[in-house]
Scaffold this motif. Structure first.
Motif, mmCIF file in Angstrom:
data_model
loop_
_atom_site.group_PDB
_atom_site.id
_atom_site.type_symbol
_atom_site.label_atom_id
_atom_site.label_comp_id
_atom_site.label_asym_id
_atom_site.label_seq_id
_atom_site.Cartn_x
_atom_site.Cartn_y
_atom_site.Cartn_z
ATOM 1 N N ALA A 161 0.809 -1.214 0.000
ATOM 2 C CA ALA A 161 0.000 0.000 0.000
ATOM 3 C C ALA A 161 0.845 1.267 0.000
ATOM 4 N N PHE A 162 1.913 1.291 0.790
ATOM 5 C CA PHE A 162 2.702 2.519 0.966
ATOM 6 C C PHE A 162 4.088 2.446 0.350
ATOM 7 N N GLY A 163 4.475 1.229 -0.048
ATOM 8 C CA GLY A 163 5.842 1.023 -0.475
ATOM 9 C C GLY A 163 6.665 0.520 0.697
ATOM 10 N N ARG A 164 7.544 -0.419 0.433
ATOM 11 C CA ARG A 164 8.308 -1.016 1.520
ATOM 12 C C ARG A 164 9.190 0.017 2.222
ATOM 13 N N THR A 165 9.756 0.947 1.476
ATOM 14 C CA THR A 165 10.625 1.952 2.083
ATOM 15 C C THR A 165 9.861 2.813 3.081
ATOM 16 N N ASP A 166 8.679 3.288 2.689
ATOM 17 C CA ASP A 166 7.883 4.116 3.602
ATOM 18 C C ASP A 166 7.417 3.313 4.814
ATOM 19 N N ALA A 167 7.075 2.047 4.601
ATOM 20 C CA ALA A 167 6.656 1.206 5.722
ATOM 21 C C ALA A 167 7.791 1.033 6.732
ATOM 22 N N TRP B 58 10.364 3.191 7.206
ATOM 23 C CA TRP B 58 10.556 4.466 7.896
ATOM 24 C C TRP B 58 9.478 4.694 8.949
ATOM 25 N N GLY B 59 8.253 4.301 8.631
ATOM 26 C CA GLY B 59 7.181 4.408 9.617
ATOM 27 C C GLY B 59 7.433 3.538 10.833
ATOM 28 N N SER B 60 8.013 2.352 10.619
ATOM 29 C CA SER B 60 8.347 1.467 11.730
ATOM 30 C C SER B 60 9.382 2.111 12.645
ATOM 31 N N ALA B 61 10.399 2.717 12.057
ATOM 32 C CA ALA B 61 11.423 3.391 12.852
ATOM 33 C C ALA B 61 10.827 4.539 13.665
ATOM 34 N N ALA B 62 9.921 5.285 13.059
ATOM 35 C CA ALA B 62 9.298 6.412 13.755
ATOM 36 C C ALA B 62 8.464 5.936 14.941
ATOM 37 N N LEU B 63 7.773 4.812 14.804
ATOM 38 C CA LEU B 63 6.965 4.288 15.904
ATOM 39 C C LEU B 63 7.833 3.940 17.114
ATOM 40 N N VAL B 64 8.997 3.345 16.871
ATOM 41 C CA VAL B 64 9.890 3.011 17.975
ATOM 42 C C VAL B 64 10.298 4.271 18.733
ATOM 43 N N VAL B 65 10.667 5.317 18.004
ATOM 44 C CA VAL B 65 11.115 6.557 18.637
ATOM 45 C C VAL B 65 9.983 7.219 19.414
ATOM 46 N N LEU B 66 8.799 7.310 18.830
ATOM 47 C CA LEU B 66 7.678 7.985 19.470
ATOM 48 C C LEU B 66 7.226 7.251 20.730
ATOM 49 N N LEU B 67 7.089 5.932 20.672
ATOM 50 C CA LEU B 67 6.625 5.167 21.828
ATOM 51 C C LEU B 67 7.648 5.188 22.959
ATOM 52 N N THR B 68 8.922 5.131 22.616
ATOM 53 C CA THR B 68 9.948 5.166 23.660
ATOM 54 C C THR B 68 9.965 6.529 24.347
ATOM 55 N N GLY B 69 9.812 7.585 23.581
ATOM 56 C CA GLY B 69 9.730 8.915 24.178
ATOM 57 C C GLY B 69 8.522 9.052 25.081
ATOM 58 N N ALA B 70 7.395 8.454 24.709
ATOM 59 C CA ALA B 70 6.183 8.527 25.525
ATOM 60 C C ALA B 70 6.367 7.819 26.863
ATOM 61 N N VAL B 71 7.057 6.670 26.882
ATOM 62 C CA VAL B 71 7.265 5.930 28.124
ATOM 63 C C VAL B 71 8.114 6.738 29.101
ATOM 64 N N LEU B 72 9.039 7.517 28.586
ATOM 65 C CA LEU B 72 9.900 8.313 29.462
ATOM 66 C C LEU B 72 9.121 9.392 30.225
ATOM 67 N N VAL B 73 7.898 9.661 29.814
ATOM 68 C CA VAL B 73 7.067 10.631 30.529
ATOM 69 C C VAL B 73 6.630 10.078 31.885
ATOM 70 N N LEU B 74 6.526 8.765 32.021
ATOM 71 C CA LEU B 74 6.058 8.152 33.267
ATOM 72 C C LEU B 74 7.088 8.360 34.384
ATOM 73 N N PRO B 75 6.680 8.964 35.510
ATOM 74 C CA PRO B 75 7.644 9.226 36.601
ATOM 75 C C PRO B 75 8.320 7.966 37.128
ATOM 76 N N ASP B 76 7.566 6.858 37.270
ATOM 77 C CA ASP B 76 8.151 5.649 37.835
ATOM 78 C C ASP B 76 9.248 5.074 36.947
ATOM 79 N N VAL B 77 9.124 5.252 35.637
ATOM 80 C CA VAL B 77 10.164 4.771 34.728
ATOM 81 C C VAL B 77 11.459 5.543 34.964
ATOM 82 N N ARG B 78 11.343 6.831 35.208
ATOM 83 C CA ARG B 78 12.533 7.660 35.411
ATOM 84 C C ARG B 78 13.122 7.499 36.808
ATOM 85 N N ARG B 79 12.300 7.116 37.792
ATOM 86 C CA ARG B 79 12.743 7.169 39.182
ATOM 87 C C ARG B 79 13.061 5.816 39.816
ATOM 88 N N LEU B 80 12.555 4.715 39.245
ATOM 89 C CA LEU B 80 12.760 3.421 39.887
ATOM 90 C C LEU B 80 14.255 3.122 40.008
#
Length: 417
Positions: free
Chosen positions: A365-371, A373-395
């Motif tokens: 549907a999108f081309g393998r290259t775009d798919a 790149w989208g996979s790489a972006a998901l890893v970065v975005l989700l990992t950044g979101a987890v760092l918002v949780l105080p317990d992740v930063r403080r444990l």
């Protein structure tokens, strides 16, 4: 093996080495078995997804069973089931033209067996050694498993290219049978536990309450539901296809996976010396490099660049894995570990079958290259979101006496062992 490693520990490590050695090669073999039958990227993804889907379906039951039945027995039965399913898969590939549904079904049986094996395996390692050597035992075990992953990926890719995927699957089936025999000889006392408090549903409810009560636990599991899906799609679908078109086939892809395994060994050696105080913060930061493999595959790189990227990703995986295991064993009561582990596994792999199955259609549907790149972006975005949780930063890491570790670097002194 060091002097403190007794019979039970040797048997456990040997069995794990054998199954990981064969399993790494069998992952490559299964993908190329589908490709050699004329399968598309979607077909490769469906067969790969069948294993994880079956695991998702049976994981909670496996976690509850592991708290009621001796873990060793569950692991032996699971290894035997894997031996039978992989053996029949090999037979079909070697003697004819297996249908897509047959390959998916047999792969799914292996996934169902893994659903019972994984929760049961929690805690068995520490039951084979005394508490004084627990840390050393964990290090030796991880190095052995990672070494098997390295050898299995490199050897499996070469064997698939040289003699075909059917024989590699046959070797994996034999390995599972040998592992079942070895584990049947382990003699450990059954974990002490009170009479089960109720039915399986009640016990699973207790495990669920333990799971959702910790934001760091469910937050990282949700993160890995996506991250593991991305990794699975890259390793089982996109990677073999890119390797076939740009790198020369199964052999180079096996070397790339082996580089990831070498990275895990490097990460394990690093974590034997480095003892970060904030174990989850460091572990979560280490997930950002997992965006590199899909980005590299999107660029259709040279083999050298892909090997380097996979090596870095392997180090990152091990840094996270050590911190994650320390956090679980430090924060979760031992009597609930199997059930919490089942929820951990379930959440972490829940989206992987969908990701694998959708990898081919997404590329169309999108081309393998775009798919990719989208996979790489998901890893970065989700990992950044987890760092918002105080317990992740403080444990913080604690000593067995409950004190917070203040030193970030502790170099082990020679012991003569």
């Amino acid at each position: 093996m060091p002097p403190w490693a007794g019979k039970n520990f040797r048997l456990l490590v040997s069995a794990s080495f054998i199954t990981n050695l064969g399993g790494s090669g069998a992952t490559i073999a299964a993908a190329y078995a589908v490709i050699e039958q004329g399968g598309s990227a979607t077909d490769v993804g469906l067969v790969a997804a069948a294993r994880t889907l079956a695991m998702v379906v049976f994981l909670l039951v496996g976690g509850a069973v592991a708290d009621r039945v001796p873990r060793q027995l569950v692991m032996v039965v699971a290894n035997s089931a894997n031996a039978l399913s992989q053996g029949f898969f090999a037979f079909l590939v070697l003697t004819g033209h297996p249908a897509l549904w047959q390959m998916a079904l047999l792969t799914g049986i292996g996934g169902a067996a893994q659903a019972f094996f994984s929760p049961a395996s929690q805690g068995l390692l520490l039951s084979t050694v005394d508490g004084e050597h627990a840390g050393k035992a964990f290090s030796v075990y991880r190095l052995s498993v990672n070494g098997a992953t390295i050898g299995g990926a490199a050897l499996g890719g070469a064997l698939v290219a040289g003699i075909g995927p059917g024989w590699v699957l046959a070797v994996d089936a034999t390995g599972f049978a040998v592992a079942a025999a070895l584990r049947s000889r382990i003699e450990v006392a059954r974990a002490v536990r009170d009479t089960p408090s109720g039915g399986i549903l009640r016990e699973l409810h207790e495990g669920w309450r333990e799971f959702v009560s910790r934001s760091w636990l469910w937050g990282i599991v949700v993160q890995f539901a996506v991250v593991n899906g991305v990794v699975g799609a890259c390793e089982a679908v996109y990677g073999p296809l890119v390797a076939r078109e740009h790198l020369g086939g199964a052999g180079p892809w096996g070397l790339a996976l082996a580089a990831s395994g070498i990275g895990t060994v490097g990460g394990g050696l690093l974590m034997m010396r480095w003892r970060p105080r904030r174990i989850l913060l460091v572990g979560t930061l280490a997930i950002f490099p997992l965006a590199l493999p899909p980005a590299a595959l999107a660029l259709a790189p040279s083999l050298g660049l892909l090997v380097a990227v996979m090596f870095v990703a392997g180090i990152a995986v091990e840094v996270f894995a050590v911190g994650w295991m320390l956090a679980l064993h430090q924060e979760i009561p031992d009597e609930k570990m199997a059930r919490v582990s089942a929820y951990d596994w379930l959440g972490s792999v829940a989206l992987t079958p969908l990701a694998m199955a959708a990898a081919g259609p997404a590329a169309n549907a999108f081309g393998r290259t775009d798919a990719l790149w989208g996979s790489a972006a998901l890893v970065v975005l989700l990992t950044g979101a987890v760092l918002v949780l105080p317990d992740v930063r403080r444990l913080e890491r604690r000593t067995p006496e409950g004190h917070v570790v203040t030193a970030d670097l502790q170099v082990p002194q020679p012991t003569g062992q």
